[in-house]
Write an enzyme that holds these catalytic residues in place. Structure first.
Site, PDB file in Angstrom:
ATOM      1  N   GLN A  28       0.830  -1.193   0.000  1.00  0.00           N
ATOM      2  CA  GLN A  28       0.000   0.000   0.000  1.00  0.00           C
ATOM      3  C   GLN A  28       0.865   1.243   0.000  1.00  0.00           C
ATOM      4  OE1 GLN A  28      -2.094  -1.370   3.513  1.00  0.00           O
ATOM      5  NE2 GLN A  28      -1.258   0.332   4.703  1.00  0.00           N
ATOM      6  N   GLY A  29       0.315   2.299  -0.593  1.00  0.00           N
ATOM      7  CA  GLY A  29       0.966   3.597  -0.630  1.00  0.00           C
ATOM      8  C   GLY A  29      -0.061   4.669  -0.327  1.00  0.00           C
ATOM      9  N   TYR A  30       0.416   5.871  -0.027  1.00  0.00           N
ATOM     10  CA  TYR A  30      -0.459   6.962   0.394  1.00  0.00           C
ATOM     11  C   TYR A  30      -0.308   8.150  -0.538  1.00  0.00           C
ATOM     12  CZ  TYR A  30      -1.339   4.157   4.428  1.00  0.00           C
ATOM     13  OH  TYR A  30      -1.742   3.126   5.228  1.00  0.00           O
ATOM     14  N   LEU A  31      -1.452   8.820  -0.789  1.00  0.00           N
ATOM     15  CA  LEU A  31      -1.484   9.925  -1.726  1.00  0.00           C
ATOM     16  C   LEU A  31      -1.519  11.292  -1.054  1.00  0.00           C
ATOM     17  CD1 LEU A  31      -3.984   8.350  -4.292  1.00  0.00           C
ATOM     18  CD2 LEU A  31      -1.498   8.186  -4.234  1.00  0.00           C
ATOM     19  N   ASN A 142      -0.037   3.163   9.555  1.00  0.00           N
ATOM     20  CA  ASN A 142       0.637   2.834   8.305  1.00  0.00           C
ATOM     21  C   ASN A 142       1.035   4.079   7.512  1.00  0.00           C
ATOM     22  OD1 ASN A 142       0.562  -0.259   7.890  1.00  0.00           O
ATOM     23  ND2 ASN A 142      -1.443   0.240   8.689  1.00  0.00           N
TER      24      ASN A 142
END
Length: 165
Positions: A28-31, A142
């Site tokens: 997962q990644g965050y914007l 996270n």
């Protein structure tokens, strides 16, 4: 309105491993955003866009939507930058399903358990392998681990010592 109510704990020792009934790898990644986190997650062959308020504590707003896998891959590679990788293990304890996240990469060595509740004051059976509660410690979220990975923490050795008990 969607509300997530969860508690988060460090995990001690390895006794929980014998209780795992399912595991899966997550990327997962965050914007970004100041008032919310926008997460893109790939879970096997499925992908999701998740929006969570940046409220600290047990209860937060949460919305999650399935998205095409190709879109998720593009969002992660083109917009998210750093990623969190982990294996999520599912452990049933009493009436509750616990998610035990075993982090990899820059967060290797960190193991955190979460339980979702229907109310902030809901009773749950506490597994023997639970350590200290970290629900209110933002650095264990996270979205924070992407920016400040566990491997960079000054007190990492002390926390690993807690986990080994």
């Amino acid at each position: 309105m969607a509300m997530e109510i969860e508690r988060k704990f460090l995990v001690q020792g390895n006794a929980w491993r014998s209780q795992v009934h399912a595991s899966r790898s997550l990327v997962q990644g965050y914007l970004g955003g100041d008032r919310c986190s926008v997460r893109v997650r790939i879970d096997g062959i499925e992908a999701y866009l998740n929006i969570k308020s940046r409220t600290r504590g047990t209860s937060r707003l949460e919305f999650e939507y399935p998205i095409p896998l190709a879109d998720a891959r593009t969002l992660l590679s083109e917009l998210a930058g750093k990623e969190v990788t982990k294996t999520r293990h599912l452990v049933q304890n009493g009436a509750h399903l616990w998610e035990v996240d075993e982090f990899a990469g820059a967060n290797s060595g960190l193991i955190v358990a979460e339980v979702e509740l229907s109310a902030a004051d809901e009773h749950y059976d506490r597994p023997q392998w639970l350590g200290r509660e970290v629900t209110d410690e933002q650095r264990y979220y996270n979205a924070a681990l992407v920016q400040s990975p566990f491997g960079d923490w000054n007190d990492r050795a002390e926390i690993i010592g807690e986990l080994a008990c």
